[in-house]
Design a protein around this motif. Structure first.
Motif, PDB file in Angstrom:
ATOM      1  N   GLU A 185       3.269   1.465   3.431  1.00 29.29           N
ATOM      2  CA  GLU A 185       3.296   2.927   3.345  1.00 29.29           C
ATOM      3  C   GLU A 185       4.704   3.494   3.196  1.00 29.29           C
ATOM      4  O   GLU A 185       4.865   4.689   2.947  1.00 29.29           O
ATOM      5  CB  GLU A 185       2.618   3.526   4.585  1.00 29.29           C
ATOM      6  CG  GLU A 185       1.113   3.295   4.609  1.00 29.29           C
ATOM      7  CD  GLU A 185       0.469   3.726   5.910  1.00 29.29           C
ATOM      8  OE1 GLU A 185       1.218   4.199   6.808  1.00 29.29           O
ATOM      9  OE2 GLU A 185      -0.756   3.580   6.051  1.00 29.29           O
ATOM     10  N   ARG A 186       5.713   2.644   3.315  1.00 31.60           N
ATOM     11  CA  ARG A 186       7.087   3.119   3.148  1.00 31.60           C
ATOM     12  C   ARG A 186       7.352   3.434   1.681  1.00 31.60           C
ATOM     13  O   ARG A 186       6.799   2.796   0.777  1.00 31.60           O
ATOM     14  CB  ARG A 186       8.081   2.066   3.645  1.00 31.60           C
ATOM     15  CG  ARG A 186       8.019   1.826   5.143  1.00 31.60           C
ATOM     16  CD  ARG A 186       9.021   0.778   5.562  1.00 31.60           C
ATOM     17  NE  ARG A 186      10.403   1.210   5.348  1.00 31.60           N
ATOM     18  CZ  ARG A 186      11.369   1.094   6.255  1.00 31.60           C
ATOM     19  NH1 ARG A 186      11.094   0.588   7.458  1.00 31.60           N
ATOM     20  NH2 ARG A 186      12.581   1.485   5.984  1.00 31.60           N
ATOM     21  N   ASP A 187       8.208   4.406   1.435  1.00 34.88           N
ATOM     22  CA  ASP A 187       8.539   4.773   0.053  1.00 34.88           C
ATOM     23  C   ASP A 187       9.950   4.364  -0.338  1.00 34.88           C
ATOM     24  O   ASP A 187      10.458   4.790  -1.381  1.00 34.88           O
ATOM     25  CB  ASP A 187       8.358   6.277  -0.148  1.00 34.88           C
ATOM     26  CG  ASP A 187       9.225   7.109   0.790  1.00 34.88           C
ATOM     27  OD1 ASP A 187      10.059   6.513   1.520  1.00 34.88           O
ATOM     28  OD2 ASP A 187       9.081   8.341   0.796  1.00 34.88           O
ATOM     29  N   ASP A 188      10.586   3.520   0.494  1.00 37.63           N
ATOM     30  CA  ASP A 188      11.968   3.119   0.209  1.00 37.63           C
ATOM     31  C   ASP A 188      12.084   1.618  -0.030  1.00 37.63           C
ATOM     32  O   ASP A 188      13.145   1.027   0.197  1.00 37.63           O
ATOM     33  CB  ASP A 188      12.881   3.528   1.375  1.00 37.63           C
ATOM     34  CG  ASP A 188      12.502   2.842   2.683  1.00 37.63           C
ATOM     35  OD1 ASP A 188      11.356   2.351   2.791  1.00 37.63           O
ATOM     36  OD2 ASP A 188      13.350   2.797   3.595  1.00 37.63           O
ATOM     37  N   SER A 235       0.545  -1.222  -4.436  1.00 37.61           N
ATOM     38  CA  SER A 235       1.431  -0.179  -3.908  1.00 37.61           C
ATOM     39  C   SER A 235       2.631   0.070  -4.826  1.00 37.61           C
ATOM     40  O   SER A 235       3.477   0.921  -4.539  1.00 37.61           O
ATOM     41  CB  SER A 235       1.923  -0.561  -2.507  1.00 37.61           C
ATOM     42  OG  SER A 235       2.890  -1.607  -2.570  1.00 37.61           O
ATOM     43  N   ARG A 240       4.983  -2.321  -5.789  1.00 32.65           N
ATOM     44  CA  ARG A 240       6.181  -3.105  -5.458  1.00 32.65           C
ATOM     45  C   ARG A 240       6.112  -4.485  -6.111  1.00 32.65           C
ATOM     46  O   ARG A 240       5.038  -5.041  -6.335  1.00 32.65           O
ATOM     47  CB  ARG A 240       6.292  -3.296  -3.941  1.00 32.65           C
ATOM     48  CG  ARG A 240       6.880  -2.134  -3.155  1.00 32.65           C
ATOM     49  CD  ARG A 240       6.093  -0.865  -3.251  1.00 32.65           C
ATOM     50  NE  ARG A 240       6.599   0.163  -2.350  1.00 32.65           N
ATOM     51  CZ  ARG A 240       6.074   0.426  -1.159  1.00 32.65           C
ATOM     52  NH1 ARG A 240       5.045  -0.266  -0.707  1.00 32.65           N
ATOM     53  NH2 ARG A 240       6.575   1.402  -0.416  1.00 32.65           N
TER      54      ARG A 240
END
Length: 338
Positions: free
Chosen positions: A62-65, A88, A90
């Motif tokens: 859920e991280r966006d970084d 996601s 990535r």
């Protein structure tokens, strides 16, 4: 380009090595690590205080970084975690074997292509300087026609409970057999036995048959008094031995063979050739560091990883046939590469 930001799922025995190597690369930073084991999380917090820890995979996804995710968990979870990572958006680095089944591996290839993100598999020996050196000899014809190879990958431990010695150890040498022989594998036969745990083999002897008649024979075991990591490649001109455990002499090239006459005659007309043994000076770097650096480079440049999902699928196909042979008592099982 800014430093590539990574997260890692799984910080067990091998995961610690991956974490160390990725953290040592100036071009990237491991910003988060996930493991259900509190001791593993404590290890990360002690050794890499700048890396956040969590027990929840969703916290990572859920991280966006984050640009990429390293998956260093047990094999049964590889597929679901790699799928979730690719979906996601990535890039993903997943340890070997890529998946448990051929169908799962094919799904990851499709998904990787669909989302435009790399799926790289940890086939470590493809990045090992000693193996790369021998691969160059094969490519330039120094060894001649490659007849067969055999490998020994044995030690005492680590005894696993969710995969057998074949599944745990053979992917290394299967990836090398495909790289060295450069031929289509057509069948696999495996003889194995379980001694320590029911139905989980501790030792396996596997033979891969290739379309030209070339062979690859693998001895894998975690129940052996020796720690051996050795590959022998026999060519028509010369022979090569790679010994991973040797501190200084990783490769030996033997100018040995059998000279055959230009005409068809009796076996007596063949002559043995015994020449020099060459021990090349190979500039060594840690293979895992090179593998990790390759993943980062592929993220930054967009080039396809050498051990991409298609390479992972090729090894999973061999493992699938090998497992079927093991369960059938050593029958010769075809390898389908449609």
């Amino acid at each position: 380009m800014d430093r590539v930001r990574l997260a890692q799922i799984g910080v067990g025995h091998w995961g610690k090595n991956l974490l160390r190597n990725f953290n040592a690369l100036p071009a990237c930073r491991v910003v988060a690590a996930c493991d259900s084991d509190s001791n593993a999380r404590q290890f990360v917090e002690n050794q890499y205080p700048a890396t956040e820890t969590t027990a929840n995979v969703d916290d990572i996804l859920e991280r966006d970084d984050i640009d990429g995710v390293i998956i260093a968990t047990e094999t049964p979870s590889h597929f679901s975690l790699a799928c979730a990572t690719l979906k996601s958006g990535r890039h993903v680095f997943v340890e070997k074997p890529m998946t448990e089944t051929v169908e799962e591996a094919e799904t990851l290839i499709s998904l990787s292509n669909e989302v435009g993100r790399h799926c790289m598999v940890g086939h470590l020996l493809l990045y090992h300087p000693a193996f790369n050196y021998v691969e160059d000899l094969i490519r330039d014809g120094t060894l001649g026609e490659t007849y067969y190879m055999y490998s020994v990958r044995v030690n005492l431990g680590i005894v696993r409970q969710r995969e057998n010695a074949l599944q745990s150890l053979a992917p290394h040498d299967l990836s090398i057999a495909l790289a060295f022989l450069q031929q289509k594998p057509v069948a696999v036969a495996v003889h194995a036995q379980a001694y320590l745990q029911p139905d989980i083999c501790d030792v396996a002897f596997s033979t891969i048959f290739f379309e030209s008649g070339a062979l690859a024979h693998l001895h894998t075991s975690w129940l052996d008094p020796h720690k051996v990591r050795k590959v022998t490649l026999v060519g028509s001109k010369k022979m090569a031995v790679i010994d991973e455990m040797s501190s200084a002499e990783k490769v030996r090239i033997y100018d040995k063979g059998v000279n055959t006459p230009e005409y068809v005659g009796f076996a007596e007309s063949m002559t043995m050739r015994v020449g020099d043994i060459n021990i090349p000076n190979i500039r060594m770097s840690e293979p895992l560091r090179l593998e990790c650096s390759h993943f980062i480079d592929c993220i930054r440049t967009g080039k396809t990883p050498r051990s991409d999902a298609s390479n992972g699928l090729a090894v999973v196909r061999l493992l699938d046939a090998a497992q079927k042979s093991l369960l059938s008592g050593g029958a010769k099982i075809p390898v389908y590469t449609h």
